[in-house]
Scaffold this motif. Structure first.
Motif, PDB file in Angstrom:
ATOM      1  N   GLY A  34      13.295  27.054  18.730  1.00 47.50           N
ATOM      2  CA  GLY A  34      12.256  27.969  18.268  1.00 47.50           C
ATOM      3  C   GLY A  34      12.730  29.386  18.034  1.00 47.50           C
ATOM      4  O   GLY A  34      11.963  30.223  17.539  1.00 47.50           O
ATOM      5  N   LYS A  35      13.986  29.680  18.388  1.00 43.91           N
ATOM      6  CA  LYS A  35      14.516  31.024  18.189  1.00 43.91           C
ATOM      7  C   LYS A  35      15.105  31.158  16.779  1.00 43.91           C
ATOM      8  O   LYS A  35      15.318  30.180  16.089  1.00 43.91           O
ATOM      9  CB  LYS A  35      15.585  31.317  19.243  1.00 43.91           C
ATOM     10  CG  LYS A  35      15.051  31.300  20.670  1.00 43.91           C
ATOM     11  CD  LYS A  35      16.167  31.553  21.679  1.00 43.91           C
ATOM     12  CE  LYS A  35      15.633  31.495  23.110  1.00 43.91           C
ATOM     13  NZ  LYS A  35      16.714  31.685  24.107  1.00 43.91           N
ATOM     14  N   LYS A  36      15.347  32.385  16.376  1.00 41.02           N
ATOM     15  CA  LYS A  36      15.838  32.674  15.034  1.00 41.02           C
ATOM     16  C   LYS A  36      17.131  31.909  14.754  1.00 41.02           C
ATOM     17  O   LYS A  36      18.056  31.892  15.569  1.00 41.02           O
ATOM     18  CB  LYS A  36      16.105  34.171  14.882  1.00 41.02           C
ATOM     19  CG  LYS A  36      16.415  34.616  13.457  1.00 41.02           C
ATOM     20  CD  LYS A  36      15.186  34.574  12.589  1.00 41.02           C
ATOM     21  CE  LYS A  36      15.452  35.157  11.212  1.00 41.02           C
ATOM     22  NZ  LYS A  36      14.264  35.085  10.346  1.00 41.02           N
ATOM     23  N   ARG A  51      22.562  27.881  16.227  1.00 46.76           N
ATOM     24  CA  ARG A  51      22.107  29.123  15.599  1.00 46.76           C
ATOM     25  C   ARG A  51      22.271  29.130  14.085  1.00 46.76           C
ATOM     26  O   ARG A  51      21.543  29.792  13.366  1.00 46.76           O
ATOM     27  CB  ARG A  51      22.872  30.328  16.193  1.00 46.76           C
ATOM     28  CG  ARG A  51      22.563  30.593  17.649  1.00 46.76           C
ATOM     29  CD  ARG A  51      21.287  31.418  17.865  1.00 46.76           C
ATOM     30  NE  ARG A  51      20.069  30.823  17.412  1.00 46.76           N
ATOM     31  CZ  ARG A  51      19.328  29.953  18.116  1.00 46.76           C
ATOM     32  NH1 ARG A  51      19.710  29.559  19.309  1.00 46.76           N
ATOM     33  NH2 ARG A  51      18.210  29.469  17.622  1.00 46.76           N
ATOM     34  N   HIS A  83      12.143  35.851   4.932  1.00 52.58           N
ATOM     35  CA  HIS A  83      13.483  36.024   5.501  1.00 52.58           C
ATOM     36  C   HIS A  83      14.569  35.180   4.826  1.00 52.58           C
ATOM     37  O   HIS A  83      15.687  35.124   5.328  1.00 52.58           O
ATOM     38  CB  HIS A  83      13.476  35.734   7.013  1.00 52.58           C
ATOM     39  CG  HIS A  83      12.773  34.464   7.397  1.00 52.58           C
ATOM     40  ND1 HIS A  83      11.685  34.448   8.229  1.00 52.58           N
ATOM     41  CD2 HIS A  83      12.973  33.194   7.031  1.00 52.58           C
ATOM     42  CE1 HIS A  83      11.267  33.212   8.383  1.00 52.58           C
ATOM     43  NE2 HIS A  83      12.034  32.429   7.669  1.00 52.58           N
ATOM     44  N   GLY A  98      18.116  25.840  15.161  1.00 53.22           N
ATOM     45  CA  GLY A  98      16.935  26.517  15.674  1.00 53.22           C
ATOM     46  C   GLY A  98      15.853  25.640  16.261  1.00 53.22           C
ATOM     47  O   GLY A  98      14.674  25.991  16.218  1.00 53.22           O
ATOM     48  N   ARG A 137       9.557  25.961   8.507  1.00 51.74           N
ATOM     49  CA  ARG A 137      10.189  26.366   9.769  1.00 51.74           C
ATOM     50  C   ARG A 137      10.220  27.885   9.798  1.00 51.74           C
ATOM     51  O   ARG A 137      11.076  28.516   9.174  1.00 51.74           O
ATOM     52  CB  ARG A 137      11.618  25.807   9.842  1.00 51.74           C
ATOM     53  CG  ARG A 137      11.716  24.291   9.993  1.00 51.74           C
ATOM     54  CD  ARG A 137      11.494  23.842  11.417  1.00 51.74           C
ATOM     55  NE  ARG A 137      12.444  24.482  12.294  1.00 51.74           N
ATOM     56  CZ  ARG A 137      13.693  24.047  12.502  1.00 51.74           C
ATOM     57  NH1 ARG A 137      14.148  22.985  11.868  1.00 51.74           N
ATOM     58  NH2 ARG A 137      14.490  24.683  13.340  1.00 51.74           N
ATOM     59  N   ASP A 138       9.269  28.487  10.523  1.00 49.68           N
ATOM     60  CA  ASP A 138       9.144  29.944  10.538  1.00 49.68           C
ATOM     61  C   ASP A 138      10.383  30.635  11.100  1.00 49.68           C
ATOM     62  O   ASP A 138      10.684  31.774  10.734  1.00 49.68           O
ATOM     63  CB  ASP A 138       7.908  30.353  11.360  1.00 49.68           C
ATOM     64  CG  ASP A 138       6.612  29.919  10.692  1.00 49.68           C
ATOM     65  OD1 ASP A 138       6.637  29.701   9.472  1.00 49.68           O
ATOM     66  OD2 ASP A 138       5.599  29.783  11.404  1.00 49.68           O
ATOM     67  N   ASN A 139      11.097  29.935  11.978  1.00 51.45           N
ATOM     68  CA  ASN A 139      12.248  30.574  12.628  1.00 51.45           C
ATOM     69  C   ASN A 139      13.559  30.323  11.914  1.00 51.45           C
ATOM     70  O   ASN A 139      14.616  30.803  12.324  1.00 51.45           O
ATOM     71  CB  ASN A 139      12.377  30.073  14.076  1.00 51.45           C
ATOM     72  CG  ASN A 139      12.772  28.597  14.154  1.00 51.45           C
ATOM     73  OD1 ASN A 139      12.177  27.768  13.477  1.00 51.45           O
ATOM     74  ND2 ASN A 139      13.754  28.275  14.964  1.00 51.45           N
TER      75      ASN A 139
END
Length: 633
Positions: free
Chosen positions: A321-323, A296, A560, A318, A201-203
């Motif tokens: 798709g947002k952080k 979030r 991250h 998330g 999950r990149d985000n």
């Protein structure tokens, strides 16, 4: 024939599929056995619902959770799609009418538990249905290597004998390669197409944070993320306590756990989903049907149960798709308690045999006899009589249930409830008139919040033990309160019901299952160690650790997580220079708390704490009455 995309648009309002949904649907429509491994939020249900709506006939969905079945049936009904869930709530007398409706009423979906599927009448009537697809949800339950193995799943393969040409789709949200292999073998799948969506999950940033003061860390996270939040804890009591603490600090939160009444669950969930209370503190009972896109942060206040559970719970953040962030708060005490809890919860074969023997003696069942009566069962009463630890005994009962030795009803957690219907003043006047009741009333009010607002589940055994009162006397006093119109009281006469499924043969009953039980215990130990390794390993990217656990090979640093962030930080302050920096900051600000120093010094928290202790020992600094540090003259 209407196309899958047209069905998607008509019933779900979407114009495109998520990957790899379209490929999975195509495989099913081509009559191929299929395994779909889609992480939490991957849209598993669409993979069998749309192929069913494209063609004639019925889809038989095997699912382990009544709540999940009811939720999916309701969602289908809301879309004007005919669906039905066959649960334990349905009596034998109702079955003929239900199956007639299924056969002739143009139903599209029949949801059923694996236990219900094993009954003779259900197996006989299912053969008459026009079944075109079989879907096995939570398919990892079929494997002893899965994180929620259920022996009843091992009987699902009988469907292959009844419907040899009907395709089967097995769906799971978390499974290793070994589990996927087990699924294929146990369900007798024929060279299945296997679709795996990466857990990457990149985000989503995974963080494991050292925290002695967890509430303070929660505040830090909430201030930085400032959005919809789920906080997972491991006890029902803690959901209420932490929610109350956050509300006192000015946040808007609610709580959720499995012991809430149905109406309370709906209310708490709706308050969170509409963001009236954007923070929810919950046990892992808060999971089914959650698909809120703008979560979030998911905070694990306590150590999760396994990496599989953690991925499911963290994955609720998330989805837009947002952080988003997943944060585990941990300290040395957590690791110790996790190991201790594991040791206290895993029953040995000898203890299982002992509980089984006493269970038969408790109900006066003779050796060699199969008693077909269903018995009321009170766990606390049983444990008190034989001096058994409650948690360990409960796990024995679940083990006996899983191995088909006893049947433990699904209402094990049924709770007594209490509701104060009088005003505060009326209650005060009541125990002023009857002082012998004062101690009990005050204990209830102190222990259970919200009892004036509506019915609240209460633990009668805990109250009786705390107040030092015989159980029967407690029930009598509560009934007197009800008679005097001070409370409304519902007494759940038994916590559970038990039925014996095999004749009593004592050790010979348990021996055939011993190897399987020991294998499952070893697997639980393996999973516990894997989770602790993940939490304690601060040298390898969190994302790489998680993907490696699920046998993924495309492993790249996420950049991250807390490990990647630490390696990118290049702190200006080495451990040996921290004491000098602390003294400099104290000379500038006079008095500073340890929390403020941790935030201001670009170094590891444990190094800052160690330096503070060192300076105190050397009499260079001291603590004020407000627990702040200052330089000693």
């Amino acid at each position: 024939m209407i196309s899958p995309k047209e069905i998607l648009t008509r019933y779900w309002g979407y114009s495109t599929f998520r990957a790899p949904q379209e490929a999975i649907i195509s495989s099913v429509l081509n009559q191929k056995d299929t395994i779909a491994l889609l992480p939490t939020g991957g849209g598993k249900s669409i993979c069998f619902q749309i192929p069913t709506l494209v063609q004639d006939g019925l889809c038989l969905v095997v699912s382990p959770l009544i709540a999940l079945m009811n939720d999916q049936v309701q969602q289908l009904k809301d879309r004007n799609i005919k669906a039905l869930a066959l649960t334990s709530k349905i009596s034998q007398n109702e079955l003929p009418t239900i199956f007639d409706n299924l056969q002739f009423g143009n139903y599209k979906f029949l949801y059923i538990s694996p236990e219900k599927l094993q009954t003779t009448i259900v197996q006989e009537r299912i053969r008459n249905l026009n079944i075109q697809l079989i879907a096995v949800d939570e398919a990892h339950c079929i494997s002893e290597w899965g994180h929620d193995f259920r022996p009843s799943y091992l009987q699902i393969h009988n469907l292959r004998d009844h419907f040899p040409k009907i395709p089967i789709i097995a769906l799971t949200g978390s499974a290793t390669t070994k589990v996927l292999e087990d699924i294929s073998v146990q369900l007798k799948l024929n060279e299945p197409d296997i679709y795996r969506k990466s857990f990457a999950r990149d985000n989503l940033a995974f963080r494991v944070v050292e925290a002695e003061d967890k509430l303070f860390k929660v505040e830090q996270v909430l201030k930085r993320t400032n959005g919809v939040t789920i906080i997972y804890v491991n006890t029902r009591r803690k959901t209420i306590e932490l929610s109350d603490q956050l509300n006192t600090l000015g946040y808007t939160s609610t709580y959720y756990h499995g012991g809430l009444l149905y109406d309370e669950k709906i209310k708490q969930f709706e308050n969170w989903i509409t963001e009236k209370t954007p923070i929810i503190v919950a046990t892992n009972a808060f999971g089914m049907g959650i698909d809120k896109p703008n979560v979030r942060v998911v905070i694990h206040y306590d150590v999760p149960n396994s990496i599989e559970n953690y991925m499911q719970e963290a994955g609720r953040a998330g989805r837009d798709g947002k952080k988003a962030y997943s944060v585990i708060l941990k300290n040395d005490s957590d690791i110790y308690q996790t190991k201790e809890r594991f040791q206290k919860s895993i029953p040995t074969i000898d203890f299982i045999k002992k509980v089984y023997l006493q269970l038969n003696q408790f109900y006066r069942i003779a050796y060699g006899e199969l008693q077909e009566e269903t018995f009321d069962f009170n766990l606390s009463e049983f444990c008190n009589l034989y001096k058994f630890p409650v948690v360990l005994t409960y796990n024995v009962l679940k083990t006996l249930h899983k191995d088909g030795i006893i049947l433990l009803d699904e209402n094990f957690d049924r709770k007594s409830t209490i509701h104060f219907i009088g005003t505060n003043k009326q209650v005060f006047d009541y125990y002023e008139r009857k002082p012998s009741f004062e101690k009990l009333i005050k204990l209830i009010l102190r222990t259970y919040g919200g009892v004036f607002e509506g019915p609240k589940p209460i633990n009668l055994n805990y109250i009786a033990k705390t107040i030092g009162m015989p159980f029967s006397t407690l029930i009598g006093q509560l009934k007197q309160f009800e008679k005097d119109e001070i409370i409304a009281f519902y007494h759940a006469n038994s916590n559970a019901q038990i039925r014996f499924l095999v004749p009593r043969e004592d050790n010979r009953t348990i021996n055939p299952f011993s190897r399987g039980i020991e294998k499952r215990n070893n697997l639980k130990l393996h999973k516990m160690k894997a989770l602790i390794d993940f939490i304690q390993n601060d040298t390898i990217c969190r994302n790489i650790q998680l993907l490696h656990y699920f046998n993924e090979t495309n492993l790249e640093k996420c950049g991250h997580c807390d490990v990647c962030q630490e390696s990118n930080k290049h702190p200006n302050v080495s451990a040996e220079n921290i004491p000098d920096l602390i003294l400099t900051l104290l000379s500038q600000k006079k008095e500073v708390s340890s929390k403020e120093l941790v935030l201001q010094i670009n170094a590891k928290e444990q190094d800052v704490i160690f330096s503070l202790q060192l300076l105190v020992e050397k009499n260079r600094i001291g603590l004020t009455s407000q627990n702040k540090f200052r330089i000693l003259e």
